[in-house]
Design an enzyme around this catalytic site. Structure first.
Site, PDB file in Angstrom:
ATOM      1  N   CYS A  41       0.827  -1.202   0.000  1.00  0.00           N
ATOM      2  CA  CYS A  41       0.000   0.000   0.000  1.00  0.00           C
ATOM      3  C   CYS A  41       0.864   1.256   0.000  1.00  0.00           C
ATOM      4  O   CYS A  41       1.971   1.266   0.552  1.00  0.00           O
ATOM      5  CB  CYS A  41      -0.915  -0.013   1.234  1.00  0.00           C
ATOM      6  N   ASP A  43       0.273   3.893   1.612  1.00  0.00           N
ATOM      7  CA  ASP A  43       0.112   4.580   2.899  1.00  0.00           C
ATOM      8  C   ASP A  43       1.469   5.037   3.434  1.00  0.00           C
ATOM      9  O   ASP A  43       2.425   4.259   3.490  1.00  0.00           O
ATOM     10  CB  ASP A  43      -0.552   3.622   3.900  1.00  0.00           C
ATOM     11  N   ARG A  45       2.492   5.551   6.295  1.00  0.00           N
ATOM     12  CA  ARG A  45       2.912   4.944   7.566  1.00  0.00           C
ATOM     13  C   ARG A  45       3.548   3.576   7.369  1.00  0.00           C
ATOM     14  O   ARG A  45       4.075   2.997   8.329  1.00  0.00           O
ATOM     15  CB  ARG A  45       1.698   4.797   8.495  1.00  0.00           C
ATOM     16  N   HIS A  97      -2.302  -3.790   5.068  1.00  0.00           N
ATOM     17  CA  HIS A  97      -2.130  -3.398   6.472  1.00  0.00           C
ATOM     18  C   HIS A  97      -3.482  -3.118   7.092  1.00  0.00           C
ATOM     19  O   HIS A  97      -4.411  -2.638   6.420  1.00  0.00           O
ATOM     20  CB  HIS A  97      -1.202  -2.190   6.597  1.00  0.00           C
ATOM     21  N   CYS A 100      -6.456   0.141   6.784  1.00  0.00           N
ATOM     22  CA  CYS A 100      -6.105   0.711   5.477  1.00  0.00           C
ATOM     23  C   CYS A 100      -7.198   1.687   5.043  1.00  0.00           C
ATOM     24  O   CYS A 100      -8.382   1.325   4.994  1.00  0.00           O
ATOM     25  CB  CYS A 100      -5.952  -0.414   4.458  1.00  0.00           C
TER      26      CYS A 100
END
Length: 209
Positions: A41, A43, A45, A97, A100
């Site tokens: 992903c 993302d 983080r 994750h 998400c």
């Protein structure tokens, strides 16, 4: 964040690498031969190399919203082709994750504009597994289970490609479905038997005889 600070950080990073190995960048420039294709992903983080503990050159990385592998996405398909056909990776990882944002958005009844066709792929995963998901009363548990099922279905999408089927026949390339737990920092192997799934779907999706 001060964007100019990034260049200062880069100088410090270069300095640290050269202190450990004076030929670090010379060696890095010789080419790459990663063992792993990691599809994760986008993302901010979730940093692929850091959570796996690997360095530059050890994993070929592709990231997008919700770690998707749609067969109509030329970016994902090109990455898979290059990794399997040219880099000859031996492992393909799809890593989602928990919590998400893309998966969460797909669970909402909301018009998100250009994101709609992308999120439709996740909604298709929900449709396929709706009986199981609708039986989960706790919304957080349902949300996280959809994260896991989305990883599973994207791994299946990898298996459907001719590039993977050729690589599997040639050198038994394995596919792995993982989930990163943001709350604990732990990487979780979903332990899905994708070789079994390959045999199961070959009646319809077999490309390589």
């Amino acid at each position: 964040m001060d964007i100019n600070k990034i260049f200062d950080n880069n100088k410090e990073w270069v300095k640290n690498k050269l202190e450990l190995n004076n030929d670090y960048f010379k060696d890095l420039s010789k080419g790459q031969s990663p063992e792993i294709l990691y599809i994760g992903c986008a993302d901010s983080r979730v940093t692929a190399e850091e959570l796996m503990g690997v360095g530059p050159g050890e994993a070929f990385i592709h990231r997008n919203i919700a770690n998707m592998v749609p067969n109509t996405d030329l970016s994902a398909m090109s990455v898979i082709d290059y990794a399997l056909t040219h880099l000859k990776v031996n492992h393909v990882v799809v890593c989602g994750h928990y919590y998400c944002g893309g998966v969460k958005a797909a669970m909402q009844s909301e018009d998100l504009g250009i994101l709609n066709p992308w999120l439709r792929n996740i909604r298709d995963v929900y449709r396929i597994h709706r009986k199981e998901l609708n039986a989960i009363e706790n919304e957080d548990e349902k949300y996280n289970r959809l994260v896991e099922l989305n990883v599973q279905e994207q791994c299946v999408n990898v298996i459907k490609t001719s590039q993977y089927q050729k690589a599997f026949a040639d050198r038994n390339v394995t596919v792995h479905g993982w989930v990163f737990d943001i709350h604990s920092g732990k990487l979780i192997d979903l332990k899905i038997d994708f070789e079994d799934k390959l045999h199961d779907i070959q009646e319809i999706y077999r490309i390589i005889s």
